[in-house]
Write a protein that holds these residues in place. Structure first.
Motif, PDB file in Angstrom:
ATOM      1  N   GLY A  45       1.256  -1.230   0.341  1.00  0.00           N
ATOM      2  CA  GLY A  45      -0.818  -0.213   0.032  1.00  0.00           C
ATOM      3  C   GLY A  45       0.100   1.383  -0.128  1.00  0.00           C
ATOM      4  O   GLY A  45       0.269   2.294   0.120  1.00  0.00           O
ATOM      5  N   ALA A 102       0.144   7.558  -1.890  1.00  0.00           N
ATOM      6  CA  ALA A 102       0.700   6.886   0.107  1.00  0.00           C
ATOM      7  C   ALA A 102       1.363   7.447   0.749  1.00  0.00           C
ATOM      8  O   ALA A 102       0.836   8.295   2.236  1.00  0.00           O
ATOM      9  CB  ALA A 102       0.034   6.017  -0.307  1.00  0.00           C
ATOM     10  N   GLN A 116       4.151  -1.273  12.230  1.00  0.00           N
ATOM     11  CA  GLN A 116       3.169  -1.944  11.060  1.00  0.00           C
ATOM     12  C   GLN A 116       4.448  -1.685   9.626  1.00  0.00           C
ATOM     13  O   GLN A 116       5.279  -1.589   9.593  1.00  0.00           O
ATOM     14  CB  GLN A 116       2.542  -0.584  11.014  1.00  0.00           C
ATOM     15  CG  GLN A 116       1.453  -0.014  13.064  1.00  0.00           C
ATOM     16  CD  GLN A 116       1.579  -1.696  12.962  1.00  0.00           C
ATOM     17  OE1 GLN A 116       0.146  -2.344  12.479  1.00  0.00           O
ATOM     18  NE2 GLN A 116       0.643  -1.502  14.311  1.00  0.00           N
ATOM     19  N   THR A 128       2.369  -2.614   7.068  1.00  0.00           N
ATOM     20  CA  THR A 128       1.143  -1.922   5.695  1.00  0.00           C
ATOM     21  C   THR A 128       0.703  -0.939   6.088  1.00  0.00           C
ATOM     22  O   THR A 128       0.954   0.057   6.945  1.00  0.00           O
ATOM     23  CB  THR A 128       0.135  -2.993   5.973  1.00  0.00           C
ATOM     24  OG1 THR A 128      -0.683  -2.875   7.106  1.00  0.00           O
ATOM     25  CG2 THR A 128       0.376  -4.403   5.549  1.00  0.00           C
ATOM     26  N   THR A 186      -2.536   0.711   5.697  1.00  0.00           N
ATOM     27  CA  THR A 186      -3.495   0.827   6.390  1.00  0.00           C
ATOM     28  C   THR A 186      -3.395   0.472   7.927  1.00  0.00           C
ATOM     29  O   THR A 186      -4.090   0.762   8.571  1.00  0.00           O
ATOM     30  CB  THR A 186      -4.555  -0.850   6.465  1.00  0.00           C
ATOM     31  OG1 THR A 186      -4.092  -1.941   6.290  1.00  0.00           O
ATOM     32  CG2 THR A 186      -4.720  -0.346   4.745  1.00  0.00           C
ATOM     33  N   TYR A 246      -1.060   3.591   8.594  1.00  0.00           N
ATOM     34  CA  TYR A 246      -1.551   5.453   8.537  1.00  0.00           C
ATOM     35  C   TYR A 246      -1.916   5.947   9.592  1.00  0.00           C
ATOM     36  O   TYR A 246      -2.110   7.159   9.999  1.00  0.00           O
ATOM     37  CB  TYR A 246      -2.388   5.794   7.090  1.00  0.00           C
ATOM     38  CG  TYR A 246      -3.007   6.778   7.067  1.00  0.00           C
ATOM     39  CD1 TYR A 246      -1.930   8.312   6.317  1.00  0.00           C
ATOM     40  CD2 TYR A 246      -4.517   7.151   6.970  1.00  0.00           C
ATOM     41  CE1 TYR A 246      -2.849   8.586   5.995  1.00  0.00           C
ATOM     42  CE2 TYR A 246      -4.832   8.299   7.632  1.00  0.00           C
ATOM     43  CZ  TYR A 246      -4.195   9.243   6.672  1.00  0.00           C
ATOM     44  OH  TYR A 246      -4.656  10.543   6.410  1.00  0.00           O
TER      45      TYR A 246
END
Length: 407
Positions: free
Chosen positions: A39, A44, A94, A96, A98, A101
């Motif tokens: 992602g 992003a 984290q 990823t 999602t 963020y």
């Protein structure tokens, strides 16, 4: 200014900007290493950098109102740094977009109000902000330099360690704020609470002044091209093959030190308008240097663009912070500083970061082997032109104000 209070506030500014400097220039490199499959595409990356802007839109008014009316500014500052440090630690775990963020956004919601609160604590200890603020604010520059040296020399750009160090320092600074910072009690304590105060509308009364209105709109507009540097410079330099990006980007903060030391003399001679215009001009020249140096990796031009960060930041942001402190009634100074943070680090940087993400994506080049590069020259000419237009508008419309500071 009391020497003990000066030392305490100087320490505050050093670690205040160490936190942001640990990841603010190199987060894009870490995100790009994870790749689009997780992602982390160009859009992003722009959205991640825009979290500081979203936070500056949402939180400074409310936090400024709390510091003005309910709790001492240094206690609000300490609480936000402790909570923000914990959130940044969780974000570092984290893998990823999602997962990363929302935690980064939560951290910035805590961090961005502390910029205005640190100014409030500092200004409360000064009898002449134009004389003292620059020499104290320069410690924040040293903090950013120290963070960049750490990240660059340890090779932390592609790792989550940059977030971990920032998280640890944030918690420590929160504890320091509770224990050692001078007390800054709420100046409007006991006054009636209104919806306008909760939403920060008390500071909007200053917009009735024409000079302050033009200053506010100019601050918002110039931060749109400014965001291209914060969001894209690290990715740009890393992609074209510049080594030790985190270290080299500290050259901008090193130049900040020089211009911060020159600031009191220049401010006294030039005044508010000329200082602000010089900052805008330097933004235009910086992006022209990046555009000209991109194709053949012309290091003198690239370094010149980085070094221009000093006058870009000092002449505009520091001048603006002093101007706001001088113009605002002392009962709403926290809210007024929060209002300018809302327009600059908030709306302006959000719009700029969002546009920058789409611009970089538009100029993306994928070769036959699937290797992704970008056409950087037009990417930098766009913010150069935008900064030049804002500068000309500001030149025509802004008048040097008279000091309105209340004793």
């Amino acid at each position: 200014m009391n020497p003990i209070a000066r030392f305490k506030v100087s320490v505050l500014f050093f670690f205040q900007f160490f936190i942001w400097g640990s990841w603010g220039a190199t987060m894009g490199i870490w995100m790009s290493k994870h790749g689009a499959d997780a992602g982390f595409n160009n859009v992003a990356i722009g959205q991640a950098f825009a979290t500081t802007s979203i936070a500056a839109i949402i939180s400074p008014f409310f936090v400024g109102m709390i510091a003005d009316r309910f709790f001492s500014a240094q206690r609000v500052l300490g609480f936000l740094h402790v909570v923000g440090g914990v959130l940044l630690y969780l974000a570092s775990q984290q893998t990823t977009f999602t997962g990363f963020y929302p935690l980064l956004l939560a951290h910035t919601l805590c961090y961005m109000p502390t910029l205005a609160l640190a100014n409030t604590v500092a200004f409360s200890q000064m009898d002449d902000s134009a004389k003292h603020f620059g020499s104290i604010r320069v410690l924040g520059t040293f903090g950013w330099i120290a963070a960049g040296l750490m990240v660059g020399k340890l090779g932390l750009e592609p790792t989550a360690q940059q977030f971990l160090y920032a998280a640890y320092v944030s918690v420590a600074l929160g504890v320091y704020s509770f224990l050692f910072l001078p007390n800054v009690p709420p100046r409007a304590k006991g006054e009636p609470i209104s919806l306008g105060a909760i939403l920060g509308l008390d500071a909007l009364q200053m917009m009735k002044d024409r000079s302050f209105f033009i200053f506010s709109m100019g601050s918002f507009l110039i931060c749109i091209p400014l965001a291209f540097y914060y969001s894209g410079a690290g990715l740009f330099l890393g992609e074209i093959g510049v080594k030790e990006v985190g270290f080299k980007m500290t050259f901008g903060q090193m130049s900040e030190v020089l211009f911060m030391l020159l600031f009191p003399l220049m401010f006294a001679r030039l005044g508010v308008k000329k200082m602000l215009l010089l900052g805008m001009l330097c933004w235009t020249i910086r992006y022209v240097c990046f555009a000209a140096g991109a194709e053949n990796v012309v290091m003198p031009l690239l370094l010149a663009g980085i070094i221009l960060h000093g006058p870009c930041f000092d002449f505009f942001f520091v001048t603006g912070q002093i101007y706001v402190d001088q113009q605002a009634d002392r009962r709403i100074r926290s809210a007024a500083q929060g209002f300018i943070a809302f327009l600059t680090y908030g709306v302006g940087m959000y719009v700029g970061s969002t546009i920058q993400g789409y611009v970089i994506e538009h100029y993306k080049i994928v070769d036959a082997a699937g290797v992704v590069t970008h056409n950087w020259k037009p990417t930098w000419l766009i913010p150069a032109a935008a900064a030049g237009v804002v500068m000309l508008i500001f030149l025509a419309m802004f008048d040097d104000p008279k000091k309105k500071q209340v004793a």
